[in-house]
Motif scaffolding. Structure first.
Motif, mmCIF file in Angstrom:
data_model
loop_
_atom_site.group_PDB
_atom_site.id
_atom_site.type_symbol
_atom_site.label_atom_id
_atom_site.label_comp_id
_atom_site.label_asym_id
_atom_site.label_seq_id
_atom_site.Cartn_x
_atom_site.Cartn_y
_atom_site.Cartn_z
ATOM 1 N N THR A 270 0.840 -1.194 0.000
ATOM 2 C CA THR A 270 0.000 0.000 0.000
ATOM 3 C C THR A 270 0.875 1.244 0.000
ATOM 4 O O THR A 270 1.792 1.373 0.822
ATOM 5 C CB THR A 270 -0.924 0.032 1.229
ATOM 6 N N LEU A 271 0.615 2.146 -0.936
ATOM 7 C CA LEU A 271 1.292 3.440 -1.000
ATOM 8 C C LEU A 271 0.334 4.492 -0.444
ATOM 9 O O LEU A 271 -0.805 4.623 -0.912
ATOM 10 C CB LEU A 271 1.674 3.785 -2.436
ATOM 11 N N ARG A 272 0.784 5.247 0.560
ATOM 12 C CA ARG A 272 -0.054 6.243 1.219
ATOM 13 C C ARG A 272 0.162 7.630 0.614
ATOM 14 O O ARG A 272 1.289 8.013 0.314
ATOM 15 C CB ARG A 272 0.264 6.311 2.718
ATOM 16 N N ARG A 273 -0.925 8.340 0.453
ATOM 17 C CA ARG A 273 -0.914 9.734 -0.003
ATOM 18 C C ARG A 273 -0.083 9.906 -1.269
ATOM 19 O O ARG A 273 0.960 10.564 -1.295
ATOM 20 C CB ARG A 273 -0.436 10.677 1.105
ATOM 21 N N VAL A 274 -0.593 9.290 -2.329
ATOM 22 C CA VAL A 274 0.000 9.420 -3.656
ATOM 23 C C VAL A 274 -0.717 10.548 -4.390
ATOM 24 O O VAL A 274 -1.946 10.679 -4.288
ATOM 25 C CB VAL A 274 -0.162 8.105 -4.465
ATOM 26 N N ALA A 275 0.031 11.362 -5.109
ATOM 27 C CA ALA A 275 -0.593 12.453 -5.867
ATOM 28 C C ALA A 275 -1.562 11.873 -6.897
ATOM 29 O O ALA A 275 -1.203 10.990 -7.673
ATOM 30 C CB ALA A 275 0.487 13.278 -6.559
ATOM 31 N N ASP A 276 -2.796 12.362 -6.882
ATOM 32 C CA ASP A 276 -3.829 11.869 -7.798
ATOM 33 C C ASP A 276 -3.798 12.709 -9.074
ATOM 34 O O ASP A 276 -4.529 13.687 -9.227
ATOM 35 C CB ASP A 276 -5.204 11.954 -7.122
ATOM 36 N N LYS A 277 -2.916 12.317 -9.993
ATOM 37 C CA LYS A 277 -2.750 13.074 -11.238
ATOM 38 C C LYS A 277 -2.345 12.131 -12.357
ATOM 39 O O LYS A 277 -1.864 11.013 -12.095
ATOM 40 C CB LYS A 277 -1.705 14.171 -11.066
ATOM 41 N N PRO A 278 -2.535 12.528 -13.608
ATOM 42 C CA PRO A 278 -2.180 11.651 -14.729
ATOM 43 C C PRO A 278 -0.706 11.252 -14.700
ATOM 44 O O PRO A 278 0.164 12.070 -14.390
ATOM 45 C CB PRO A 278 -2.489 12.524 -15.960
ATOM 46 N N GLY A 279 -0.442 9.979 -15.019
ATOM 47 C CA GLY A 279 0.930 9.496 -15.115
ATOM 48 C C GLY A 279 1.465 8.836 -13.863
ATOM 49 O O GLY A 279 2.501 8.157 -13.908
ATOM 50 N N VAL A 280 0.777 9.008 -12.727
ATOM 51 C CA VAL A 280 1.281 8.435 -11.477
ATOM 52 C C VAL A 280 1.208 6.911 -11.501
ATOM 53 O O VAL A 280 2.147 6.226 -11.092
ATOM 54 C CB VAL A 280 0.514 8.993 -10.260
ATOM 55 N N ALA A 281 0.089 6.351 -11.971
ATOM 56 C CA ALA A 281 -0.041 4.890 -12.021
ATOM 57 C C ALA A 281 1.046 4.276 -12.890
ATOM 58 O O ALA A 281 1.653 3.258 -12.528
ATOM 59 C CB ALA A 281 -1.426 4.506 -12.550
ATOM 60 N N ALA A 282 1.327 4.914 -14.022
ATOM 61 C CA ALA A 282 2.394 4.414 -14.892
ATOM 62 C C ALA A 282 3.739 4.481 -14.186
ATOM 63 O O ALA A 282 4.566 3.576 -14.305
ATOM 64 C CB ALA A 282 2.438 5.221 -16.184
ATOM 65 N N ALA A 283 3.970 5.554 -13.440
ATOM 66 C CA ALA A 283 5.239 5.709 -12.723
ATOM 67 C C ALA A 283 5.412 4.636 -11.650
ATOM 68 O O ALA A 283 6.542 4.223 -11.354
ATOM 69 C CB ALA A 283 5.305 7.093 -12.085
ATOM 70 N N VAL A 284 4.293 4.167 -11.106
ATOM 71 C CA VAL A 284 4.356 3.108 -10.085
ATOM 72 C C VAL A 284 4.564 1.736 -10.719
ATOM 73 O O VAL A 284 5.440 0.970 -10.311
ATOM 74 C CB VAL A 284 3.062 3.102 -9.234
ATOM 75 N N PHE A 285 3.769 1.435 -11.737
ATOM 76 C CA PHE A 285 3.720 0.061 -12.233
ATOM 77 C C PHE A 285 4.690 -0.260 -13.368
ATOM 78 O O PHE A 285 5.062 -1.422 -13.544
ATOM 79 C CB PHE A 285 2.283 -0.283 -12.646
ATOM 80 N N MET A 286 5.150 0.739 -14.124
ATOM 81 C CA MET A 286 6.104 0.457 -15.198
ATOM 82 C C MET A 286 7.428 -0.104 -14.668
ATOM 83 O O MET A 286 7.945 -1.085 -15.213
ATOM 84 C CB MET A 286 6.337 1.705 -16.048
ATOM 85 N N PRO A 287 8.026 0.469 -13.621
ATOM 86 C CA PRO A 287 9.277 -0.108 -13.096
ATOM 87 C C PRO A 287 9.112 -1.548 -12.613
ATOM 88 O O PRO A 287 10.027 -2.360 -12.751
ATOM 89 C CB PRO A 287 9.636 0.828 -11.936
ATOM 90 N N LEU A 288 7.938 -1.857 -12.063
ATOM 91 C CA LEU A 288 7.680 -3.230 -11.622
ATOM 92 C C LEU A 288 7.571 -4.162 -12.820
ATOM 93 O O LEU A 288 8.112 -5.273 -12.821
ATOM 94 C CB LEU A 288 6.394 -3.286 -10.788
ATOM 95 N N ALA A 289 6.872 -3.710 -13.874
ATOM 96 C CA ALA A 289 6.735 -4.525 -15.078
ATOM 97 C C ALA A 289 8.093 -4.772 -15.723
ATOM 98 O O ALA A 289 8.391 -5.873 -16.183
ATOM 99 C CB ALA A 289 5.791 -3.834 -16.069
ATOM 100 N N GLU A 290 8.936 -3.736 -15.763
ATOM 101 C CA GLU A 290 10.267 -3.876 -16.368
ATOM 102 C C GLU A 290 11.141 -4.852 -15.589
ATOM 103 O O GLU A 290 12.060 -5.452 -16.150
ATOM 104 C CB GLU A 290 10.932 -2.502 -16.447
ATOM 105 N N ALA A 291 10.839 -5.014 -14.301
ATOM 106 C CA ALA A 291 11.579 -5.976 -13.474
ATOM 107 C C ALA A 291 10.959 -7.369 -13.518
ATOM 108 O O ALA A 291 11.407 -8.279 -12.821
ATOM 109 C CB ALA A 291 11.639 -5.482 -12.025
ATOM 110 N N GLY A 292 9.918 -7.541 -14.358
ATOM 111 C CA GLY A 292 9.272 -8.841 -14.490
ATOM 112 C C GLY A 292 8.374 -9.200 -13.325
ATOM 113 O O GLY A 292 8.104 -10.381 -13.079
ATOM 114 N N ILE A 293 7.902 -8.209 -12.588
ATOM 115 C CA ILE A 293 7.035 -8.444 -11.424
ATOM 116 C C ILE A 293 5.578 -8.247 -11.843
ATOM 117 O O ILE A 293 5.190 -7.169 -12.300
ATOM 118 C CB ILE A 293 7.389 -7.488 -10.267
#
Length: 410
Positions: A270-293
């Motif tokens: 769980t990530l607390r108090r994340v800025a609710d703006k375009p591009g944040v979800a990609a910033a969170v999940f792209m690095p995980l995808a690139e690591a094969g997670i």
């Protein structure tokens, strides 16, 4: 003549005595007038032993040589079964992945099948010969190197071979007598199903059922290969019926819920108090995808003051890596804190009948609440829903849902 692929897993070929039992199963099908190809796994425990030797030789082993080592387990089984068949008067020869050939991409350790040339095996059928094929392995055509398909890859080998040689069906022999409505060790009233749709089996396999490997079900569904799950420990002269994995149209009347799957191999972040703006979800999940997670269940709460909380799950084996990756990019994303929990489980209900019935998931939520089971997250699709709960309540939740949807054996 009808054509059949038979696959036998590690427990089915655990020793020479069991290999002789497998030979009797094969003989039954040959005497019934079928052309038979057999795909075999390594003897039970052998792959783990070979993997341990690789790690002992070097913790940072060359993945190409790792494949050369671990593929040898299936080679031994294929040769032994061919010998056992010859002993009882059945002409047979063994085939390795590179001999068939089963061509794959170059991703050593988890290669994907690109093509299979079944001409040699079909030619052997014309001579009355049984083909005994080493599962789990192939060859990368460009380099000529042996490749392996990842754990459970022999199932994929078998179904793909069945498609390549235009077999009437593929029989997967294992240590259980079919696909059950849930794990009988958790719910003694679980019952064996006669038929399961490809889509349902794909969901069940991906959500925790261990009977079939996910990729094998994908291949069976794409190529429409009817697949039986049967027990190798049945009497070869009078085998049980097993479970047929087939097209949805071949099931006369679909139940609303077919089965309950569960996985304890889950972790929550769980990530607390994340800025609710375009591009944040990609910033969170792209690095995980690139690591094969792989990220599964994702829940985002309603934004307040432009900030939100984001919760998602990863496999337990990936938890530490995921946590470390997110810590490194904390400043880029801008969340205030991060929390994790490994003592969680995912429980899922699957059924093609859900498409035409409303309120299926709502009934489950009410039943679980009455049992005091708190739901942390929910995901749904057309034919399944999953809930994330505390791991301590896994068995209670599975039994509750199994009974709720009328899956208990009479």
């Amino acid at each position: 003549m009808s054509r059949l692929v038979m696959k036998f897993g590690g427990t089915s070929v655990a020793n020479v005595e069991r290999i002789h039992n497998v030979a009797r199963h094969v003989k039954r099908e040959v005497e019934a007038g079928r052309q038979v190809a057999v795909v075999v796994s390594a003897m039970a425990g052998k792959t783990n032993e070979l993997v341990a030797w690789c790690k002992e030789a070097s913790p940072l082993y060359d993945q190409r040589e790792y494949d050369a080592v671990v593929a040898s387990g299936e080679q031994v089984t294929a040769g032994l079964l061919a010998i056992a068949l010859q002993k009882i008067g059945i002409p047979a020869r063994s085939w390795q992945g590179w001999q068939t050939p089963i061509c794959t991409n170059g991703t050593h350790g988890s290669a994907r099948i690109e093509s299979i040339d079944g001409a040699g095996i079909i030619d052997g059928f014309s001579r009355g010969e049984v083909a005994v094929v080493a599962g789990f392995q192939g060859v990368h055509k460009e380099t000529g190197r042996i490749t392996t398909l990842g754990r459970g890859g022999s199932d994929t080998s078998a179904v793909a071979l069945a498609a390549a040689i235009h077999a009437d069906r593929c029989d997967i022999y294992t240590d259980v007598d079919g696909v059950y409505t849930t794990d009988p060790r958790v719910v003694p009233k679980a019952r064996r199903m006669d038929r399961v749709a490809f889509e349902e089996m794909l969901e069940m396999a991906s959500l925790g059922a261990k009977v079939l490997q996910v990729r094998s079900v994908e291949v069976a569904m794409v190529h429409k290969v009817p697949t039986y799950v049967r027990s190798s420990f049945d009497d070869p002269d009078s085998p049980g019926e097993g479970t047929l994995i087939c097209n949805e149209e071949d099931i006369v009347e679909a139940q609303v819920v077919t089965g309950i799957a569960f996985s304890r191999d889950e972790a929550q972040i769980t990530l607390r108090r994340v800025a609710d703006k375009p591009g944040v979800a990609a910033a969170v999940f792209m690095p995980l995808a690139e690591a094969g997670i792989n990220v599964d269940m994702i829940v985002q709460v309603v934004s307040e003051d432009g900030m939100t909380d984001m919760t998602f799950t990863v496999g337990t084996a990936d938890y530490e890596r995921a946590f470390a990756i997110l810590e490194k990019i904390k400043d880029d994303i801008g969340f205030s804190s991060m929390a994790g929990e490994k003592e969680v489980a995912k429980v899922s209900a699957i059924g093609i009948g859900m498409r035409s019935h409303a309120g299926v998931a709502a009934r489950a939520f009410r039943a679980l609440s009455e049992k005091g089971v708190n739901i942390r997250a929910i995901t749904t699709s057309e034919i399944k829903f999953s809930v994330l709960i505390d791991e301590a309540y896994t068995e209670l939740a599975v039994r509750t849902l199994h009974t709720l949807y009328g899956l208990d054996a009479a």
